[in-house]
Design an enzyme around this catalytic site. Sequence first.
Site, mmCIF file in Angstrom:
data_model
loop_
_atom_site.group_PDB
_atom_site.id
_atom_site.type_symbol
_atom_site.label_atom_id
_atom_site.label_comp_id
_atom_site.label_asym_id
_atom_site.label_seq_id
_atom_site.Cartn_x
_atom_site.Cartn_y
_atom_site.Cartn_z
ATOM 1 N N ARG A 150 -35.206 -28.983 -34.752
ATOM 2 C CA ARG A 150 -34.851 -30.280 -34.172
ATOM 3 C C ARG A 150 -35.918 -30.613 -33.131
ATOM 4 O O ARG A 150 -36.391 -29.713 -32.418
ATOM 5 C CB ARG A 150 -33.481 -30.230 -33.485
ATOM 6 N N GLU A 176 -36.261 -40.115 -33.287
ATOM 7 C CA GLU A 176 -36.456 -40.405 -34.714
ATOM 8 C C GLU A 176 -35.803 -41.729 -35.068
ATOM 9 O O GLU A 176 -34.670 -41.958 -34.646
ATOM 10 C CB GLU A 176 -35.867 -39.268 -35.559
ATOM 11 N N HIS A 197 -38.775 -35.936 -41.209
ATOM 12 C CA HIS A 197 -37.488 -35.220 -41.305
ATOM 13 C C HIS A 197 -36.990 -35.143 -42.763
ATOM 14 O O HIS A 197 -35.913 -35.654 -43.090
ATOM 15 C CB HIS A 197 -36.440 -35.881 -40.400
HETATM 16 P P1 NAP Z 1 -28.272 -20.786 -39.044
HETATM 17 O O1 NAP Z 1 -28.124 -19.950 -40.269
HETATM 18 O O2 NAP Z 1 -27.105 -21.006 -38.176
HETATM 19 O O3 NAP Z 1 -29.482 -20.182 -38.197
HETATM 20 C C1 NAP Z 1 -29.724 -20.472 -36.880
HETATM 21 C C2 NAP Z 1 -30.240 -19.214 -36.186
HETATM 22 O O4 NAP Z 1 -30.605 -19.555 -34.851
HETATM 23 C C3 NAP Z 1 -29.240 -18.089 -36.105
HETATM 24 O O5 NAP Z 1 -29.831 -16.935 -36.601
HETATM 25 C C4 NAP Z 1 -28.957 -17.938 -34.610
HETATM 26 O O6 NAP Z 1 -28.912 -16.613 -34.131
HETATM 27 C C5 NAP Z 1 -30.202 -18.510 -34.018
HETATM 28 N N1 NAP Z 1 -29.961 -18.993 -32.655
HETATM 29 C C6 NAP Z 1 -29.041 -19.881 -32.228
HETATM 30 N N2 NAP Z 1 -29.163 -20.090 -30.919
HETATM 31 C C7 NAP Z 1 -30.177 -19.313 -30.508
HETATM 32 C C8 NAP Z 1 -30.781 -19.088 -29.256
HETATM 33 N N3 NAP Z 1 -30.324 -19.690 -28.157
HETATM 34 N N4 NAP Z 1 -31.825 -18.230 -29.193
HETATM 35 C C9 NAP Z 1 -32.274 -17.597 -30.300
HETATM 36 N N5 NAP Z 1 -31.734 -17.781 -31.525
HETATM 37 C C10 NAP Z 1 -30.702 -18.612 -31.614
HETATM 38 O O7 NAP Z 1 -28.789 -22.234 -39.437
HETATM 39 P P2 NAP Z 1 -29.773 -22.655 -40.634
HETATM 40 O O8 NAP Z 1 -28.984 -23.035 -41.807
HETATM 41 O O9 NAP Z 1 -30.834 -21.623 -40.798
HETATM 42 O O10 NAP Z 1 -30.397 -23.993 -39.985
HETATM 43 C C11 NAP Z 1 -31.133 -23.916 -38.789
HETATM 44 C C12 NAP Z 1 -31.432 -25.293 -38.231
HETATM 45 O O11 NAP Z 1 -32.453 -25.909 -38.991
HETATM 46 C C13 NAP Z 1 -30.277 -26.302 -38.286
HETATM 47 O O12 NAP Z 1 -29.404 -26.147 -37.174
HETATM 48 C C14 NAP Z 1 -30.982 -27.628 -38.272
HETATM 49 O O13 NAP Z 1 -31.118 -28.095 -36.949
HETATM 50 C C15 NAP Z 1 -32.366 -27.314 -38.840
HETATM 51 N N6 NAP Z 1 -32.595 -27.920 -40.173
HETATM 52 C C16 NAP Z 1 -33.493 -28.935 -40.285
HETATM 53 C C17 NAP Z 1 -33.761 -29.478 -41.524
HETATM 54 C C18 NAP Z 1 -34.756 -30.610 -41.677
HETATM 55 O O14 NAP Z 1 -34.610 -31.421 -42.578
HETATM 56 N N7 NAP Z 1 -35.764 -30.687 -40.860
HETATM 57 C C19 NAP Z 1 -33.106 -29.019 -42.679
HETATM 58 C C20 NAP Z 1 -32.176 -28.013 -42.508
HETATM 59 C C21 NAP Z 1 -31.924 -27.452 -41.265
HETATM 60 P P3 NAP Z 1 -27.752 -15.528 -34.411
HETATM 61 O O15 NAP Z 1 -27.783 -15.286 -35.868
HETATM 62 O O16 NAP Z 1 -28.156 -14.342 -33.643
HETATM 63 O O17 NAP Z 1 -26.485 -16.163 -33.948
HETATM 64 C C1 GLV Z 2 -31.285 -31.442 -41.505
HETATM 65 O O1 GLV Z 2 -31.976 -31.634 -40.551
HETATM 66 C C2 GLV Z 2 -30.122 -30.613 -41.465
HETATM 67 O O2 GLV Z 2 -29.734 -30.186 -40.372
HETATM 68 O O3 GLV Z 2 -29.544 -30.397 -42.541
#
Ligand code: NAP
Ligand code: GLV
Length: 320
Positions: free
Chosen positions: A236, A265, A284
């Site tokens: 983000r 954005e 994005h």
């Molecule tokens: P996820 O599985 O929940 O992974 C997030 C990770 O971040 C977890 O491993 C968590 O750690 C870690 N975390 C949370 N807070 C933290 C902190 N303060 N310090 C260090 N690590 C921390 O989520 P995901 O499915 O991989 O998605 C991640 C993010 O990508 C989403 O929240 C979204 O904002 C972004 N995203 C963007 C797009 C796009 O189109 N650009 C697409 C998809 C996702 P723990 O495991 O230790 O709890």
């Molecule tokens: C995209 O940014 C998502 O969080 O799925």
Amino acid sequence: MKVFVTREILPAGLKLLKAHHDVDVWEDYAPPAYDVLLNKVKDCDGIVTMLSDKIDTGVIDAAKNLKVISQLAVGYDNIDVNYATSKKIYVTNTPDVLTESSADFSFALLMAIARRVVEADKYVRRGNWKVAWHPTMMLGGELYGATLGIVGAGRIGRAMARRAKGFNMNILYTSRSAKPEFEKECGAKRVELDELLRQSDYVSLHVPLTNETKGLINADKLALMKKTGYLISNARGPVIDETALYQALKGNKIAGAALDVFCKEPASSDNPLFSLDNIVVAPHISSAGTATREKMSVMVAENIIAALSGNKPKNRLNNF
Ligand code: NAP
Ligand code: GLV
Ligand code: GLV
């Protein structure tokens, strides 16, 4: 029951939703204005939202019958989940189905900035390619044997690391909890953020936007990175201090950055970052694989249908 869908989602999801409920779809490409949204949700039992819709206390209060907010994204920092929980409204998201597609794009960003793919394309098209070949033309970063630092080893962070392993990269990661399986699978090593920033040739951000991660990559953190290091993010926008990043790139304190997300954005075309050559940007679109978006659209429909038939939706982010 009545469901408002804040943008036209892919047909499979819409069809499923329409088979169960009375569906009102916002057909403009741009989102409904806030006051329009307030009016639209007034008598709704469910809403399908996008990450660019601000679902705050005002919207939740306006929707007196609301039982479920079904977000077409995995991130949900645009929604006041605590307030929804206090009103016994489910909030759901679309995890897992977009993991691989989003990691593909992270890796595409990494390769594009390292090997100057976008810059090279412009160079050729603009008629700057005047000499057929030169040993120092467009030198860039290497992947083989380089170190990738994953900030937030969740679903997408780990999928990114698996790709990097195929390129024989070394993996470091930070996370709130250790991931022994991941360490075994990718030979990944857990380190503190500062250490990760010092040692990595590529730093890729995969944390959600929260109070703890807002501004996480600030001037002090950027100063720890290698002068030859690259920063990649599709997490983000506000996780990075954009002004500090501009200074670091402009002063060649780091080699480059590749971003799919921005503090504001849509990012305006006069964003200072866009005046730099050592950056690759995208609007994005990390989860924008056709099949992925189709699965996401079905998932938002299934979460609405479950909640409105009195069941616990599968991808709920809250319980009460
Ligand atoms: P996820 O599985 O929940 O992974 C997030 C990770 O971040 C977890 O491993 C968590 O750690 C870690 N975390 C949370 N807070 C933290 C902190 N303060 N310090 C260090 N690590 C921390 O989520 P995901 O499915 O991989 O998605 C991640 C993010 O990508 C989403 O929240 C979204 O904002 C972004 N995203 C963007 C797009 C796009 O189109 N650009 C697409 C998809 C996702 P723990 O495991 O230790 O709890
Ligand atoms: C995209 O940014 C998502 O969080 O799925
Ligand atoms: C480059 O085209 C090479 O053959 O090395």
